[in-house]
Design a protein around this motif. Structure first.
Motif, mmCIF file in Angstrom:
data_model
loop_
_atom_site.group_PDB
_atom_site.id
_atom_site.type_symbol
_atom_site.label_atom_id
_atom_site.label_comp_id
_atom_site.label_asym_id
_atom_site.label_seq_id
_atom_site.Cartn_x
_atom_site.Cartn_y
_atom_site.Cartn_z
ATOM 1 N N GLY A 296 0.812 -1.216 0.000
ATOM 2 C CA GLY A 296 0.000 0.000 0.000
ATOM 3 C C GLY A 296 0.840 1.258 0.000
ATOM 4 N N VAL A 297 1.920 1.252 0.787
ATOM 5 C CA VAL A 297 2.779 2.433 0.858
ATOM 6 C C VAL A 297 3.498 2.654 -0.463
ATOM 7 C CG1 VAL A 297 4.826 3.400 1.969
ATOM 8 C CG2 VAL A 297 3.046 2.330 3.353
ATOM 9 N N VAL A 298 4.046 1.584 -1.033
ATOM 10 C CA VAL A 298 4.859 1.704 -2.242
ATOM 11 C C VAL A 298 4.002 1.900 -3.491
ATOM 12 C CG1 VAL A 298 6.508 0.515 -3.738
ATOM 13 C CG2 VAL A 298 6.743 0.375 -1.248
ATOM 14 N N ALA A 299 2.970 1.082 -3.638
ATOM 15 C CA ALA A 299 2.198 1.081 -4.882
ATOM 16 C C ALA A 299 1.060 2.095 -4.894
ATOM 17 C CB ALA A 299 1.640 -0.319 -5.136
ATOM 18 N N GLU A 300 0.443 2.331 -3.738
ATOM 19 C CA GLU A 300 -0.747 3.187 -3.699
ATOM 20 C C GLU A 300 -0.534 4.501 -2.957
ATOM 21 O OE1 GLU A 300 -3.561 2.549 -5.311
ATOM 22 O OE2 GLU A 300 -2.679 0.717 -6.125
ATOM 23 N N GLY A 301 0.639 4.682 -2.360
ATOM 24 C CA GLY A 301 0.902 5.925 -1.643
ATOM 25 C C GLY A 301 0.075 6.074 -0.378
ATOM 26 N N TYR A 302 -0.216 4.981 0.305
ATOM 27 C CA TYR A 302 -0.988 5.059 1.547
ATOM 28 C C TYR A 302 -0.255 5.925 2.565
ATOM 29 C CZ TYR A 302 -4.123 1.269 0.088
ATOM 30 O OH TYR A 302 -5.051 0.487 -0.560
ATOM 31 N N TYR A 303 -1.063 6.668 3.356
ATOM 32 C CA TYR A 303 -0.479 7.537 4.369
ATOM 33 C C TYR A 303 -1.120 7.213 5.717
ATOM 34 C CZ TYR A 303 2.060 11.675 5.930
ATOM 35 O OH TYR A 303 2.920 12.529 6.563
ATOM 36 N N LEU A 304 -1.115 8.159 6.651
ATOM 37 C CA LEU A 304 -1.522 7.861 8.021
ATOM 38 C C LEU A 304 -2.895 7.201 8.115
ATOM 39 C CD1 LEU A 304 -0.303 11.041 9.940
ATOM 40 C CD2 LEU A 304 0.604 8.722 10.131
ATOM 41 N N ALA A 305 -3.898 7.776 7.459
ATOM 42 C CA ALA A 305 -5.261 7.258 7.589
ATOM 43 C C ALA A 305 -5.371 5.841 7.044
ATOM 44 C CB ALA A 305 -6.232 8.183 6.863
ATOM 45 N N GLU A 306 -4.792 5.601 5.868
ATOM 46 C CA GLU A 306 -4.898 4.270 5.255
ATOM 47 C C GLU A 306 -4.100 3.226 6.031
ATOM 48 O OE1 GLU A 306 -5.667 7.412 2.294
ATOM 49 O OE2 GLU A 306 -3.989 7.021 3.662
ATOM 50 N N ILE A 307 -2.897 3.598 6.480
ATOM 51 C CA ILE A 307 -2.076 2.639 7.227
ATOM 52 C C ILE A 307 -2.725 2.319 8.567
ATOM 53 C CG2 ILE A 307 0.210 2.206 8.208
ATOM 54 C CD1 ILE A 307 1.311 4.254 6.189
ATOM 55 N N ALA A 308 -3.309 3.334 9.219
ATOM 56 C CA ALA A 308 -4.030 3.080 10.471
ATOM 57 C C ALA A 308 -5.186 2.116 10.238
ATOM 58 C CB ALA A 308 -4.538 4.400 11.053
ATOM 59 N N GLY A 309 -5.888 2.288 9.099
ATOM 60 C CA GLY A 309 -6.972 1.359 8.773
ATOM 61 C C GLY A 309 -6.474 -0.058 8.563
ATOM 62 N N GLN A 310 -5.294 -0.212 7.980
ATOM 63 C CA GLN A 310 -4.732 -1.542 7.779
ATOM 64 C C GLN A 310 -4.402 -2.204 9.111
ATOM 65 O OE1 GLN A 310 -1.717 0.020 5.011
ATOM 66 N NE2 GLN A 310 -2.351 -1.544 3.556
ATOM 67 N N PHE A 311 -3.805 -1.431 10.014
ATOM 68 C CA PHE A 311 -3.506 -1.991 11.334
ATOM 69 C C PHE A 311 -4.788 -2.341 12.092
ATOM 70 C CE2 PHE A 311 0.785 0.020 11.020
ATOM 71 C CZ PHE A 311 1.519 -1.118 11.317
ATOM 72 N N PHE A 312 -5.806 -1.498 11.969
ATOM 73 C CA PHE A 312 -7.070 -1.795 12.647
ATOM 74 C C PHE A 312 -7.684 -3.074 12.081
ATOM 75 C CE2 PHE A 312 -11.691 -1.321 13.236
ATOM 76 C CZ PHE A 312 -11.718 -1.187 14.618
ATOM 77 N N ALA A 313 -7.576 -3.250 10.768
ATOM 78 C CA ALA A 313 -8.077 -4.482 10.153
ATOM 79 C C ALA A 313 -7.347 -5.695 10.721
ATOM 80 C CB ALA A 313 -7.904 -4.417 8.636
ATOM 81 N N LEU A 314 -6.033 -5.573 10.936
ATOM 82 C CA LEU A 314 -5.262 -6.669 11.542
ATOM 83 C C LEU A 314 -5.788 -7.009 12.926
ATOM 84 C CD1 LEU A 314 -2.777 -8.551 11.904
ATOM 85 C CD2 LEU A 314 -1.493 -6.522 12.629
#
Length: 499
Positions: A296-314
């Protein structure tokens, strides 16, 4: 399972002032400096600098008349930053994509999600099975354990947690023919190697990048290479040492102490609980999430909101799996409590970030075109650094961070103290801000291996019954080798314009 020695040493607390006391002293100095030190401004060079920011023209600095800006008030009101409200102003500064508001939300969600994952017990049970194989697993276990704990440092920011595993693993490795030094190497030292070279550690890397204004989790490719290089070489060196001790146990600096432990722990092997389908599913989920975040970070440019959502999904998925497979000692209320406690454990890091921002505001802010004491300080330090080549300036940052870490064992605290100065200094010296974060990361993490102010190190040594002087005698050469490798990576980052 290998149970701990029946009479473990209670890990001592690190000596020295608390990080918050150090930061409060810095805030007092900043308040005084706002009245006593001259304020200066820079002009912008009209070209784009690192991270898309207008570059500072280092030759344009000049002091403004004192009449154009007094010191910070003792009590600010109406949005004015004063000494008594600098913490509040630091907390509410920024927006959802910056320090501290966005970064604070990110840290709380990550902490809670990791709390849920650890509450399921899957990670601990997986590690305990590896510990139980310590007596019969053969030489392959040493590098495998090192790699696993390095991942713990890189992903979870593992530190103090290593103490428990030293207690468990030390008797097993001693009985297998190794020594207690090997136990500290594959646990605590491995976590710090991972911490120093992490591409996603929320306690050090993320905070430093947030303060420096660098996109969160950016620069991942070089850090993944760095993690693999450091971990691989350190694991190989640990394996070679362990094999030498197994061939000639009397060469160990802890041979006498280990002999006593071996005699007391001869009958401490009991059956270990095997991993269930739920445990395996959660461990696979954890690995998949790490890959998802990297993509997500490399290919889609995910930032704080998206990365936080990924961790919450985990965290959410791990909790559902734990309940669905009825993992032992896990219930819904316990998982909710674990999320809350995990978030609470991140509160000190949030406060540290807020203090860092508040101190910058007391000094006049970080806008180079507005009068501030920070600009004056930057001109002074930048004037010295301008005599160095780019790589020399970057290495001086690495050296400074390494020395400071001997006195400030908190990674988030050190980031709060240094990054507000190091990041704009990088702009002045031609070093990228990403490289200044890299210098912080390596200097902070690697010197934790010898830092007597580190509670995690002193606790791990106590758990293995190793005094600090013996540890220093053993580890100083490997630490220098790791720092030499760090120098090489910082130079490469500088020469390649690492962003």
């Amino acid at each position: 399972m290998i149970v701990p020695d029946p009479d473990p040493i209670v890990p001592p607390k690190a000596q020295g002032p608390d990080t918050l006391l150090i930061l409060l002293a810095v805030a007092i100095l900043a308040f005084a400096a706002s009245w006593l030190a001259p304020k200066g401004v820079f002009e912008l060079a009209g070209v784009v600098g690192a991270g898309g920011r207008p570059a500072i023209d280092p030759t344009s600095f000049h002091i403004v008349p004192s009449s154009e800006g007094g010191g910070a008030p003792f009590f600010g009101s109406g949005g004015e930053v004063g000494f008594l409200n600098f913490l509040f102003e630091g907390l509410v500064s920024g927006d959802r994509n910056a320090a501290t508001v966005g970064l604070m939300a990110f840290l709380l969600i990550v902490g809670g999600s990791f709390g849920v994952v650890m509450q399921t017990g899957a990670v601990e049970r997986g590690l305990r099975i590896l510990m139980a194989w310590g007596g019969t697993g053969g030489g392959w276990l040493i590098p495998l354990l090192f790699a696993i704990f390095a991942l713990g440092g890189a992903v979870f920011g593992m530190g103090e947690e290593a103490i428990v595993f030293v207690l468990i693993l030390s008797p097993a490795l001693i009985r297998a023919g190794y020594d207690s030094l090997t136990a500290v190497l594959v646990t605590y030292v491995a976590t710090q190697v991972g911490f120093a070279t992490s591409w996603m550690n929320p306690f050090g890397l993320v905070i430093a990048q947030g303060i420096a204004g660098v996109p969160i989790l950016s620069g991942m490719a070089l850090r993944l290479v760095m993690f693999a290089a450091f971990t691989g070489l350190a694991a190989l060196a640990t394996w070679r040492y362990a094999q030498q001790i197994k061939a000639r146990p009397e060469r160990s600096l802890t041979h006498r102490v280990d002999a006593a432990v071996r005699a007391r722990s001869a009958d401490t092997v009991i059956e270990v609980r095997a991993l269930g389908i739920g445990d395996i599913a959660i461990l696979v989920l954890l690995a998949a999430t790490i890959g998802w975040i990297a993509w997500g970070v490399v290919a889609e440019g995910y930032y704080l909101a998206e990365i936080a959502g990924q961790f919450f999904a985990l965290g959410l998925a791990a909790g559902i799996l734990a309940l669905a497979f009825r993992l032992p000692d896990v219930d819904a209320n316990g998982l909710a409590g674990a999320f809350r406690e995990g978030a609470v454990q991140m509160a000190p890091a949030v406060i540290v970030v807020a203090i860092a921002k508040g101190v910058v505001l007391l000094l006049g802010g970080d806008d180079p075109t507005r009068p501030s004491v920070l600009n004056t300080l930057l001109d002074l330090v930048g004037g010295w650094a301008s005599h160095l080549p780019d790589w020399g300036a970057a290495l001086s940052m690495l050296g400074l961070q390494s020395v400071l870490n001997l006195f400030i064992a908190s990674g988030s605290g050190q980031a709060a103290l240094t990054m507000p100065l190091m990041a704009p200094l990088a702009d002045l010296t031609g070093v990228t801000r990403q490289t200044s974060v890299l210098a912080f990361q390596l200097g902070d993490g690697l010197t934790n291996i010898v830092c007597p102010a580190s509670a995690a190190l002193m606790g791990s040594l106590a758990a293995a019954r190793i005094d600090w002087a013996t540890w220093l005698r053993f580890i100083w050469k490997p630490t220098l080798a790791l720092l030499a490798l760090a120098v090489a990576f910082v130079v490469v980052a500088t020469l390649t314009g690492y962003r």
